[in-house]
Write an enzyme that holds these catalytic residues in place. Structure first.
Site, short mmCIF file in Angstrom:
data_model
loop_
_atom_site.label_atom_id
_atom_site.label_comp_id
_atom_site.label_asym_id
_atom_site.label_seq_id
_atom_site.Cartn_x
_atom_site.Cartn_y
_atom_site.Cartn_z
N VAL A 189 -1.58 -18.63 37.83
CA VAL A 189 -0.68 -19.79 37.88
C VAL A 189 -0.53 -20.28 39.31
CG1 VAL A 189 0.57 -19.07 35.80
CG2 VAL A 189 1.39 -18.35 38.05
N PRO A 245 2.94 -22.69 44.68
CA PRO A 245 3.11 -23.73 45.71
C PRO A 245 4.09 -23.31 46.80
CG PRO A 245 4.36 -24.30 43.74
CD PRO A 245 3.61 -23.05 43.42
N SER A 250 -3.92 -15.38 41.16
CA SER A 250 -3.26 -16.32 42.07
C SER A 250 -3.25 -15.75 43.48
CB SER A 250 -1.80 -16.54 41.66
OG SER A 250 -1.70 -17.11 40.39
N ALA A 307 -6.84 -18.60 56.32
CA ALA A 307 -6.37 -18.91 57.67
C ALA A 307 -7.55 -19.02 58.64
CB ALA A 307 -5.38 -17.85 58.14
N CYS A 316 -4.84 -25.19 49.11
CA CYS A 316 -4.75 -23.81 49.59
C CYS A 316 -4.46 -23.64 51.07
CB CYS A 316 -6.05 -23.08 49.25
SG CYS A 316 -6.27 -22.87 47.49
N PHE A 317 -5.23 -24.32 51.93
CA PHE A 317 -5.17 -23.96 53.36
C PHE A 317 -3.75 -24.06 53.93
CE2 PHE A 317 -9.90 -24.89 54.49
CZ PHE A 317 -10.26 -23.69 53.91
N LEU A 377 -13.32 -19.06 45.38
CA LEU A 377 -14.09 -20.28 45.09
C LEU A 377 -13.52 -21.44 45.89
CD1 LEU A 377 -12.44 -22.52 43.17
CD2 LEU A 377 -12.85 -20.81 41.45
N ALA A 378 -14.40 -22.38 46.23
CA ALA A 378 -13.95 -23.64 46.83
C ALA A 378 -14.16 -24.73 45.79
CB ALA A 378 -14.74 -23.95 48.10
N LYS A 436 -0.81 -24.37 52.44
CA LYS A 436 0.14 -23.50 51.73
C LYS A 436 -0.02 -22.03 52.17
CE LYS A 436 -1.27 -22.36 47.37
NZ LYS A 436 -1.51 -20.92 47.26
P1 NAD Z 1 -3.18 -25.28 39.11
O1 NAD Z 1 -1.88 -25.90 39.42
O2 NAD Z 1 -4.41 -26.12 38.96
O3 NAD Z 1 -3.03 -24.43 37.75
C1 NAD Z 1 -1.98 -23.57 37.48
C2 NAD Z 1 -1.62 -23.68 35.99
O4 NAD Z 1 -0.66 -22.66 35.69
C3 NAD Z 1 -0.97 -25.01 35.60
O5 NAD Z 1 -1.74 -25.63 34.60
C4 NAD Z 1 0.44 -24.61 35.09
O6 NAD Z 1 0.89 -25.38 34.01
C5 NAD Z 1 0.21 -23.18 34.67
N1 NAD Z 1 1.43 -22.37 34.60
C6 NAD Z 1 2.43 -22.26 35.52
N2 NAD Z 1 3.36 -21.39 35.12
C7 NAD Z 1 2.97 -20.94 33.91
C8 NAD Z 1 3.52 -19.99 32.99
N3 NAD Z 1 4.66 -19.34 33.27
N4 NAD Z 1 2.86 -19.77 31.84
C9 NAD Z 1 1.70 -20.41 31.57
N5 NAD Z 1 1.13 -21.30 32.40
C10 NAD Z 1 1.74 -21.56 33.57
O7 NAD Z 1 -3.40 -24.17 40.23
P2 NAD Z 1 -4.80 -23.61 40.77
O8 NAD Z 1 -5.39 -24.53 41.76
O9 NAD Z 1 -5.62 -23.15 39.62
O10 NAD Z 1 -4.30 -22.34 41.59
C11 NAD Z 1 -3.83 -21.18 40.95
C12 NAD Z 1 -3.71 -20.07 41.97
O11 NAD Z 1 -5.00 -19.76 42.51
C13 NAD Z 1 -2.83 -20.39 43.17
O12 NAD Z 1 -2.15 -19.24 43.55
C14 NAD Z 1 -3.83 -20.78 44.23
O13 NAD Z 1 -3.35 -20.53 45.53
C15 NAD Z 1 -4.99 -19.87 43.93
N6 NAD Z 1 -6.30 -20.38 44.36
C16 NAD Z 1 -6.62 -21.68 44.20
C17 NAD Z 1 -7.89 -22.14 44.57
C18 NAD Z 1 -8.29 -23.58 44.41
O14 NAD Z 1 -9.31 -23.95 44.94
N7 NAD Z 1 -7.53 -24.40 43.72
C19 NAD Z 1 -8.83 -21.24 45.08
C20 NAD Z 1 -8.47 -19.90 45.20
C21 NAD Z 1 -7.20 -19.48 44.83
C1 UDX Z 2 -10.64 -23.26 50.25
C2 UDX Z 2 -11.51 -22.05 50.61
O1 UDX Z 2 -12.75 -22.52 51.14
C3 UDX Z 2 -11.77 -21.18 49.38
O2 UDX Z 2 -12.49 -20.03 49.75
C4 UDX Z 2 -10.42 -20.79 48.79
O3 UDX Z 2 -10.63 -20.01 47.63
C5 UDX Z 2 -9.58 -22.01 48.46
O4 UDX Z 2 -9.43 -22.82 49.65
P1 UDX Z 2 -11.05 -25.58 49.05
O5 UDX Z 2 -9.75 -25.94 49.66
O6 UDX Z 2 -11.26 -25.80 47.61
O7 UDX Z 2 -11.37 -24.04 49.32
O8 UDX Z 2 -12.22 -26.37 49.80
P2 UDX Z 2 -12.89 -26.22 51.26
O9 UDX Z 2 -14.34 -26.43 51.13
O10 UDX Z 2 -12.48 -24.98 51.93
O11 UDX Z 2 -12.29 -27.47 52.04
C6 UDX Z 2 -10.93 -27.55 52.40
C7 UDX Z 2 -10.70 -28.77 53.26
O12 UDX Z 2 -11.31 -28.63 54.54
C8 UDX Z 2 -11.28 -30.06 52.67
O13 UDX Z 2 -10.41 -31.13 52.89
C9 UDX Z 2 -12.57 -30.23 53.44
O14 UDX Z 2 -13.02 -31.56 53.48
C10 UDX Z 2 -12.15 -29.73 54.81
N1 UDX Z 2 -13.26 -29.27 55.65
C11 UDX Z 2 -14.05 -28.23 55.24
C12 UDX Z 2 -13.49 -29.87 56.90
O15 UDX Z 2 -12.77 -30.80 57.29
N2 UDX Z 2 -14.51 -29.40 57.69
C13 UDX Z 2 -15.31 -28.36 57.30
O16 UDX Z 2 -16.20 -27.99 58.08
C14 UDX Z 2 -15.07 -27.76 56.04
#
Ligand code: NAD
Ligand code: UDX
Length: 459
Positions: free
Chosen positions: A91, A94, A132, A222, A273-274, A164-165, A276
């Site tokens: 989930v 934020p 998460s 970070a 992500c970054f 994943l990115a 936050k």
């Molecule tokens: P997201 O907002 O796209 O999805 C989260 C989902 O969880 C939402 O659909 C929401 O409705 C659901 N949810 C919230 N509370 C719930 C509950 N109690 N029961 C059931 N469903 C519930 O978020 P995301 O981007 O998939 O990120 C999820 C986590 O993964 C975060 O902690 C984030 O930091 C981490 N993460 C994200 C990325 C990315 O690229 N987005 C990469 C790596 C890690």
């Molecule tokens: C990032 C991390 O890369 C990933 O490993 C983690 O799981 C989630 O956060 P994401 O935010 O999806 O992934 O994309 P990323 O490719 O990292 O780009 C983040 C931001 O940095 C984007 O706005 C991108 O355009 C910017 N960026 C990236 C730059 O400005 N310069 C770069 O060289 C690389």
């Protein structure tokens, strides 16, 4: 424990793609992704896979292949929890918008709700996997909630952060640099490692204690973000010294100790992500009284905010110190290419600033809807919804966005922007015609040959 059924709570940008790839590689395991958001689940179940809630290259094909075979999307959270041996918590976490730690700490209420839900429903032993991104020591809180249910169920908690990115999620999931699993129970770790083992070599599956795993995720983000802020800091110096940031990045990136990735100067990093995760790291460091550590990492965010602001400042200054009543064509709203995600996109902040100076913005993004653009702006609360609608229009055709515009601002590095008919665009724009390339994707000399006044980052 032999895993035959998995439940993933959270059908978002991580839960959806990650479970789709696990399902594809483990056809014998039934995976149910659940979410409280019924609209999102309906979209995941849409027969037309172009309507999936997450756009990622390659995702629709995998969902088509696995959906309703061993991958299911449902709002019936309790049944999925009850029948599964392994539960992923995926989930959102934020930044807190209220109370203690407001604007810095991660809001863990959704994670806690999941833990309480699992504690209420579970009648058999479960492995609970933190997918998460969580502050270091969160597993302790989850454990405490789960262990105080008093119903005799044993819970093993693992930390398995996702790296994943967006935009390359499927590729990253299919070929991960590493899988990280933190935990106490060797048996539980083995169960999870064997699921990944169906496509990831065991030597790429790293096992650590649970706290190292949690902290490694924050640290990885970070470090990545810090590289971008570092090169962006140099980009500003380049603009004052006639050095070219692309050349500097190439020169330093060829040093194998530095490496060439994540050195692209830009209008500033966005994404969910970054920012936050760094704010969270800063908050944790401060809460241990480690002020130098906190200040060090906070500077990455300060630099990023400066980079976004100076992009719009430079645009305004170049347009003779006023954009009031002028049309600015904005190319791209997503925070990076190949995603429909807009969270923390630089485009939002640049637009907000330009609208405060009364510019009229026409936005084109190949994957972001008009509704989303307005929602993003309204979320900032800078002005009324009616004013945002008045000043910011979304168009379905890029040429329309740029017609009669005083300037083009490129916010996202979508590949298609490079192949537009820039001669035609120049003809259709007001003169002098300015380009502000926030992604350095166009060729400066080509654009100048056409007649544009071309400004980019760090050159
Ligand atoms: P997201 O907002 O796209 O999805 C989260 C989902 O969880 C939402 O659909 C929401 O409705 C659901 N949810 C919230 N509370 C719930 C509950 N109690 N029961 C059931 N469903 C519930 O978020 P995301 O981007 O998939 O990120 C999820 C986590 O993964 C975060 O902690 C984030 O930091 C981490 N993460 C994200 C990325 C990315 O690229 N987005 C990469 C790596 C890690
Ligand atoms: C990032 C991390 O890369 C990933 O490993 C983690 O799981 C989630 O956060 P994401 O935010 O999806 O992934 O994309 P990323 O490719 O990292 O780009 C983040 C931001 O940095 C984007 O706005 C991108 O355009 C910017 N960026 C990236 C730059 O400005 N310069 C770069 O060289 C690389």
């Amino acid at each position: 424990m032999k895993i035959t059924k998995i439940c993933c709570i959270g059908a978002g940008y991580v839960g959806g793609p990650t479970m789709a790839v696990i399902a594809k590689n483990n056809p014998h395991i039934k995976i149910t992704i659940v979410d409280i958001n019924a609209e999102r689940i309906a979209a995941w179940n849409d027969a037309d896979v172009s309507k999936l809630p997450v756009y990622e290259p390659g995702l629709a094909e995998i969902v088509k292949e696995t959906r309703n075979k061993n991958l299911f999307f449902s709002t019936d959270i309790n049944t999925a929890i009850d029948e599964s041996e392994m539960i992923f918590i995926s989930v959102n976490t934020p930044t807190k918008t209220f109370g203690k730690g407001k604007g810095m700490a991660a809001d863990l209420k959704y994670v806690e709700l999941c833990a309480r839900n699992i504690a209420d429903i579970a009648t058999t032993d479960k492995i609970v996997v933190e997918k998460s991104t969580l502050p270091v020591r969160t597993a302790q809180a989850i454990k405490s909630i789960l262990e105080n249910t008093g119903n005799g169920v044993t819970f093993d908690i693992l930390s398995n952060p996702e790296f994943l990115a967006e935009g390359t999620a499927i590729e990253d999931l299919l070929h991960p640099d590493r899988i990280l699993i933190g935990g106490e129970s060797e048996e539980a770790i083995d169960s999870l490692a064997s699921i990944y083992g169906s496509w990831v070599p065991q030597e790429n599956i790293l096992r650590t204690n649970v706290w190292s795993s949690e902290l490694s995720k924050l640290t990885a983000n970070a470090f990545l973000a810090q590289r971008i802020s570092s090169i962006n800091a140099i980009s500003e110096l380049c603009e004052h010294t006639e050095a070219n940031v692309n050349e500097v990045a190439k020169a330093i990136g060829m040093d194998s100790r530095i490496g060439s990735k994540f050195l692209k100067a830009s209008v500033g990093f966005g994404g969910s992500c970054f920012q936050k995760d760094i704010l969270n790291l800063v908050y944790i460091a401060r809460s241990y009284g480690l002020n130098e550590v906190a200040n060090y990492w906070e500077q990455v965010i300060i630099m990023n905010d400066h980079q976004k602001r100076r992009f719009s400042d430079r645009l305004i200054k170049t347009l003779y110190n006023t954009v009031s009543g002028k049309k600015i064509g904005l190319l791209g709203w997503a925070f990076k290419k190949d995603t429909n995600d807009t969270r923390e996109s630089a485009a939002i902040y640049v637009t907000d600033h330009l609208v405060s100076e009364q510019a009229h913005i026409a936005v084109y993004d190949p994957k972001v809807s008009a509704v989303k653009i307005q929602t993003d702006l309204n979320y900032l609360n800078t002005r009324t919804e009616a004013e945002n609608l008045k000043y910011v229009a979304s168009v379905e055709n890029p040429y329309e966005a740029l017609k009669n515009a005083h300037a083009v601002a490129i916010m996202t590095e979508w590949d298609e922007f490079k192949t537009y008919d820039w001669k035609q665009i120049y003809t259709d724009m007001k003169k002098p015609a300015f380009i502000f390339d926030g992604r350095n994707i166009l060729d400066k000399s080509n654009m100048e040959a056409i007649g544009f006044e071309y400004y980019s980052i760090g050159q």
